[in-house]
Design a protein around this motif. Structure first.
Motif, PDB file in Angstrom:
ATOM      1  N   ARG A  11      20.578  38.622 110.470  1.00 37.35           N
ATOM      2  CA  ARG A  11      20.946  38.240 111.838  1.00 37.35           C
ATOM      3  C   ARG A  11      22.392  37.796 111.909  1.00 37.35           C
ATOM      4  NH1 ARG A  11      18.228  37.171 116.080  1.00 37.35           N
ATOM      5  NH2 ARG A  11      16.208  38.134 116.161  1.00 37.35           N
ATOM      6  N   ALA A  15      23.790  34.066 116.114  1.00 39.06           N
ATOM      7  CA  ALA A  15      22.423  34.116 116.612  1.00 39.06           C
ATOM      8  C   ALA A  15      21.532  33.184 115.807  1.00 39.06           C
ATOM      9  CB  ALA A  15      21.900  35.537 116.543  1.00 39.06           C
ATOM     10  N   LEU A 107      21.578  41.905 113.338  1.00 39.66           N
ATOM     11  CA  LEU A 107      20.436  41.591 114.205  1.00 39.66           C
ATOM     12  C   LEU A 107      19.211  42.395 113.781  1.00 39.66           C
ATOM     13  CD1 LEU A 107      19.942  39.866 116.814  1.00 39.66           C
ATOM     14  CD2 LEU A 107      20.425  41.935 118.120  1.00 39.66           C
TER      15      LEU A 107
END
Ligand SMILES: C[S@@+](CC[C@H](N)C(=O)[O-])C[C@H]1O[C@@H](n2cnc3c(N)ncnc32)[C@H](O)[C@@H]1O
Length: 299
Positions: A11, A15, A107
Motif C-alpha cells: 500500500r 494510505a 495499493l
C-alpha cells in the motif's frame, strides 16, 4: 510480480498512515521509492540517471500535480470498490505512469485508463506498461469524446485528469467526467481556439455594441480572451453540474505558460446561480451556440 512491483510494499505509505522503509532517492527531485527505471523509460531521467533542464521542468509539473491527485485519491470512496482514474490527452502518459508508480502500484488494486488519439503513443505506452508489469494500466487510442461510450471503459470513473489536453479535449474530458459521475476532475487546460474563433467571427458586431469588445479587438487579445473566457465558462459549468471548483497555479509561471489548474470535486450541489451566469456570459459574448454544443448538460 515484476522487479518494479516488488520494490515497494502493498500500500502507498500515505494510505497506510505510517512510515515504511524505502531505498533513499538517488536524486533530491525524486520521491522515496520512485522508479528510476520508469523515469528513464519516459526519458525524464537520462541513461546515467540524471535530469536535464527540460525534464526537470516536466518532472516538477507532474510531481506537483501528483500531490493534488494523491490527496484526492486518499479521500475518495471508489464507485466500484476499486479506484479508477482516466487521463485524457495522455500523450506519452507521464502522468498516468507516475500516478500508477507512486500510488496504484503499492495499493494493489485500481485501474488507470490513458486516452490518447495518437495510436503510436498509445502502443508505446502499452509496451512500457507491459515491460514494467503495470498490469492495471490500460491505453485506448481514441478521442476523449469517443471514450465516453467505449466498452473498454467502466460505466463510472472516480477521477478524471487532463494535463495540457489540446484545445477542446479538456471540454471532452469534462463531458466524460459528467457522464461517468466522476468524483473529482483535475484539469490543466492547454491552448484553446474554439471560443476565440467565435469571438473573432462576431467581433465587428460586438465592437459596435459594447466598449467591452475592446478587450478582444487585437488578434493576440482575441486569443488570450478566448482562453480566459473558456476556463471561466468551464468552471461555471462544473459548478452548475454539482462540483465545487478551485482554480490555482500548477507551478510557478517560469515553468510553464499553460499553468492554470482547475480542481473540481463532486458535492452534488448544482449551483443554480452558476448556470444562470454561464448562460448570461454566453449571451453577453455572443456565444449562445455553445449552450447546445459544449455546455449542454442540464442543471
Ligand atoms: C500537449 S499534449 C499533452 C500530453 C500529456 N498529457 C503531457 O502533459 O505530457 C496533448 C495530447 O492530447 C492529444 N489529444 C488531442 N486531442 C485529443 C482528444 N480529443 N482526445 C484525446 N487526446 C487528444 C494529443 O495527441 C497530444 O498527445
Amino acid at each position: 510480480m515484476t522487479r518494479t512491483d516488488q520494490a515497494t510494499s502493498k500500500r502507498p505509505a500515505k494510505a497506510k498512515g505510517r512510515a515504511r522503509a524505502v531505498a533513499p532517492s538517488p536524486l533530491p527531485e525524486l520521491r522515496p521509492g520512485q522508479s528510476v527505471e520508469l523515469l528513464q523509460e519516459l526519458h525524464i531521467l537520462t541513461r546515467e540517471g540524471k535530469l536535464n533542464q527540460d525534464s526537470r521542468r516536466k518532472l516538477k509539473q507532474v510531481d506537483h500535480l501528483f500531490q493534488f491527485i494523491e490527496k484526492l485519491l486518499g479521500e475518495l470512496k471508489p464507485h466500484a470498490g476499486e479506484l479508477t482514474l482516466a487521463d485524457h490527452g495522455a500523450g506519452k502518459s507521464y502522468l498516468g505512469f507516475i500516478v500508477y508508480d507512486l500510488y496504484f502500484k503499492a495499493l494493489g488494486s485500481g485501474h488507470i485508463y490513458g486516452i490518447e488519439t495518437r495510436a503510436e503513443l498509445v502502443e508505446r505506452s502499452r509496451q512500457l506498461a507491459e515491460r514494467l508489469g503495470f498490469e492495471r494500466m490500460h491505453f485506448l487510442a481514441m478521442s476523449a469524446a469517443a471514450s465516453t461510450n467505449a466498452t473498454q471503459v467502466p460505466a463510472s470513473i472516480d477521477v478524471v485528469t487532463a494535463l495540457h489536453a489540446c484545445d477542446t479535449a479538456t471540454d471532452e474530458a469534462i463531458a466524460f467526467g459528467l457522464a461517468k459521475q466522476a468524483q473529482a476532475m483535475v484539469l490543466v487546460p492547454c491552448c484553446q481556439a474554439e471560443v476565440a474563433a467565435c469571438l473573432r467571427q462576431s467581433k465587428a458586431l460586438q465592437l459596435a455594441r459594447t466598449p467591452l469588445a475592446e478587450l478582444w479587438r487585437h488578434p493576440l487579445h482575441t486569443r488570450e480572451m478566448g482562453s480566459q473566457l473558456t476556463n471561466v465558462l468551464r468552471c461555471l459549468y462544473l459548478e452548475s453540474q454539482g462540483y465545487q471548483v478551485t482554480v490555482t497555479e500548477l507551478v510557478g509561471w517560469e515553468h510553464s505558460m499553460k499553468n492554470e489548474l482547475i480542481i473540481a470535486r463532486w458535492t452534488g450541489h448544482k449551483k443554480r446561480t452558476a448556470a444562470e451566469r454561464l448562460r448570461a456570459l454566453l449571451v453577453e459574448f455572443g456565444l449562445e451556440e455553445l449552450l447546445t454544443t459544449r455546455f449542454s448538460a442540464q442543471s
